[in-house]
Design a protein around this motif. Sequence first.
Motif, PDB file in Angstrom:
ATOM      1  N   GLN A  38       0.829  -1.243  -0.030  1.00 18.60           N
ATOM      2  CA  GLN A  38      -0.224   0.089   0.069  1.00 18.60           C
ATOM      3  C   GLN A  38       0.624   1.258  -0.228  1.00 18.60           C
ATOM      4  O   GLN A  38       0.482   2.371  -0.326  1.00 18.60           O
ATOM      5  CB  GLN A  38      -0.887   0.181   1.231  1.00 18.60           C
ATOM      6  CG  GLN A  38      -1.852  -1.133   1.481  1.00 18.60           C
ATOM      7  CD  GLN A  38      -2.937  -1.311   0.164  1.00 18.60           C
ATOM      8  OE1 GLN A  38      -3.442  -0.162  -0.433  1.00 18.60           O
ATOM      9  NE2 GLN A  38      -3.042  -2.483  -0.438  1.00 18.60           N
ATOM     10  N   GLU A  39       2.011   1.068   0.342  1.00 24.04           N
ATOM     11  CA  GLU A  39       2.933   2.236   0.684  1.00 24.04           C
ATOM     12  C   GLU A  39       3.989   2.325  -0.704  1.00 24.04           C
ATOM     13  O   GLU A  39       4.847   3.560  -0.806  1.00 24.04           O
ATOM     14  CB  GLU A  39       3.646   2.165   1.854  1.00 24.04           C
ATOM     15  CG  GLU A  39       2.864   1.990   3.036  1.00 24.04           C
ATOM     16  CD  GLU A  39       1.756   3.149   3.397  1.00 24.04           C
ATOM     17  OE1 GLU A  39       1.997   4.276   2.929  1.00 24.04           O
ATOM     18  OE2 GLU A  39       0.952   2.799   4.072  1.00 24.04           O
ATOM     19  N   LYS A  64       3.514   2.280  -8.205  1.00 26.30           N
ATOM     20  CA  LYS A  64       2.758   3.608  -8.007  1.00 26.30           C
ATOM     21  C   LYS A  64       2.887   4.496  -6.905  1.00 26.30           C
ATOM     22  O   LYS A  64       3.181   3.874  -5.820  1.00 26.30           O
ATOM     23  CB  LYS A  64       1.157   3.079  -7.939  1.00 26.30           C
ATOM     24  CG  LYS A  64       0.667   2.493  -9.210  1.00 26.30           C
ATOM     25  CD  LYS A  64      -0.959   2.239  -9.103  1.00 26.30           C
ATOM     26  CE  LYS A  64      -1.317   1.519 -10.613  1.00 26.30           C
ATOM     27  NZ  LYS A  64      -2.936   1.464 -10.469  1.00 26.30           N
ATOM     28  N   ARG A  65       2.598   5.921  -7.010  1.00 27.44           N
ATOM     29  CA  ARG A  65       3.062   6.848  -5.791  1.00 27.44           C
ATOM     30  C   ARG A  65       1.838   6.827  -5.025  1.00 27.44           C
ATOM     31  O   ARG A  65       0.706   7.037  -5.642  1.00 27.44           O
ATOM     32  CB  ARG A  65       3.550   8.033  -6.336  1.00 27.44           C
ATOM     33  CG  ARG A  65       3.865   9.022  -5.318  1.00 27.44           C
ATOM     34  CD  ARG A  65       4.107  10.292  -6.031  1.00 27.44           C
ATOM     35  NE  ARG A  65       4.555  11.391  -5.096  1.00 27.44           N
ATOM     36  CZ  ARG A  65       3.600  12.246  -4.505  1.00 27.44           C
ATOM     37  NH1 ARG A  65       2.422  12.300  -5.083  1.00 27.44           N
ATOM     38  NH2 ARG A  65       3.910  13.165  -3.741  1.00 27.44           N
ATOM     39  N   PRO A  66       1.768   6.430  -3.685  1.00 25.34           N
ATOM     40  CA  PRO A  66       0.508   6.368  -2.909  1.00 25.34           C
ATOM     41  C   PRO A  66      -0.010   7.899  -2.974  1.00 25.34           C
ATOM     42  O   PRO A  66       0.715   8.943  -3.062  1.00 25.34           O
ATOM     43  CB  PRO A  66       1.001   6.163  -1.686  1.00 25.34           C
ATOM     44  CG  PRO A  66       2.444   5.275  -1.795  1.00 25.34           C
ATOM     45  CD  PRO A  66       2.743   5.958  -2.961  1.00 25.34           C
ATOM     46  N   ALA A  67      -1.422   8.038  -2.969  1.00 28.89           N
ATOM     47  CA  ALA A  67      -2.052   9.439  -2.913  1.00 28.89           C
ATOM     48  C   ALA A  67      -1.471  10.143  -1.462  1.00 28.89           C
ATOM     49  O   ALA A  67      -1.449   9.629  -0.376  1.00 28.89           O
ATOM     50  CB  ALA A  67      -3.669   9.204  -2.792  1.00 28.89           C
ATOM     51  N   GLY A  68      -1.028  11.522  -1.878  1.00 24.97           N
ATOM     52  CA  GLY A  68      -0.616  12.082  -0.963  1.00 24.97           C
ATOM     53  C   GLY A  68       0.922  12.067  -0.645  1.00 24.97           C
ATOM     54  O   GLY A  68       1.633  12.915   0.308  1.00 24.97           O
ATOM     55  N   GLY A  69       1.663  11.040  -1.574  1.00 28.40           N
ATOM     56  CA  GLY A  69       3.074  11.051  -1.164  1.00 28.40           C
ATOM     57  C   GLY A  69       3.296   9.589  -0.557  1.00 28.40           C
ATOM     58  O   GLY A  69       2.704   9.083   0.229  1.00 28.40           O
ATOM     59  N   THR A  70       4.671   9.434  -0.688  1.00 27.06           N
ATOM     60  CA  THR A  70       5.082   8.009  -0.348  1.00 27.06           C
ATOM     61  C   THR A  70       5.603   8.235   1.179  1.00 27.06           C
ATOM     62  O   THR A  70       6.276   9.116   1.409  1.00 27.06           O
ATOM     63  CB  THR A  70       6.324   7.592  -0.963  1.00 27.06           C
ATOM     64  OG1 THR A  70       5.948   7.457  -2.467  1.00 27.06           O
ATOM     65  CG2 THR A  70       6.772   6.096  -0.606  1.00 27.06           C
ATOM     66  N   ASP A  75       9.690  10.278  -1.129  1.00 32.35           N
ATOM     67  CA  ASP A  75       9.823  11.164  -2.496  1.00 32.35           C
ATOM     68  C   ASP A  75      10.747  12.203  -2.347  1.00 32.35           C
ATOM     69  O   ASP A  75      11.052  12.763  -3.446  1.00 32.35           O
ATOM     70  CB  ASP A  75       8.086  11.657  -2.788  1.00 32.35           C
ATOM     71  CG  ASP A  75       7.173  10.673  -2.947  1.00 32.35           C
ATOM     72  OD1 ASP A  75       7.424   9.447  -3.564  1.00 32.35           O
ATOM     73  OD2 ASP A  75       6.227  10.923  -2.627  1.00 32.35           O
TER      74      ASP A  75
END
Length: 208
Positions: A38-39, A64-70, A75
């Motif tokens: 998930q992260e 994929k880059r998680p919503a709101g940032g890793t 990042d």
Amino acid sequence: MSRKIDHIVYAVTDLDAACADLEKHLGITPVLGGVHEQEGTYNALLNLGDGAYLEVISKVKDGKRPAGGTWMGMDLVTYPQLNRWCLKSDQLEVDQQIVQAYHPEHGKIIEGSRTTPDGEQLRWRMLKPLPYPSVELMPFAVDWSDSAFHPTDRLPEQARFYGFELWHPAPQTMKMAIHGLGLNMKLYKGAAPKIRLTIEGPKGKIKL
């Protein structure tokens, strides 16, 4: 349960290269941990003794880059650096209040799990680290009570935790925040937040 260091995060841009470098200088190869699906990150672990470990962590390539940032500030990482540290705790709700007094957005309680390369399941509850800043001196916390074992239970004991230092532009302010967690730690004055760890292995000592 008194709080103590569970692990220190070594954020890198290339997991394989970072593990090879640690093997070269310490004589120990970190053990592949697993993927945080998930992260968007994955890790390798190095036992530091006394129930603590070094988490070498990198973003999954092409993930994929998680919503709101890793999380873990990944990042913002452009070179290998220690950028987070974590406490063992069985009182996350108490920890959350202390941490959020320092930073209101810090310390959301989440549950997580991952399957080890041997097919075993690790489970935890934790105060989730934020995707910023690049280096955070306020520790997060993890509760392993729901896990059948702790990560260090499956790691060879070849390295030793030799020294741990925190640096901050306003060390007294940061020290007061950390002391709220019952930790009597010395902080040094530096131009920017910085974490330093000295590890001893078969080939001698290194400082990260």
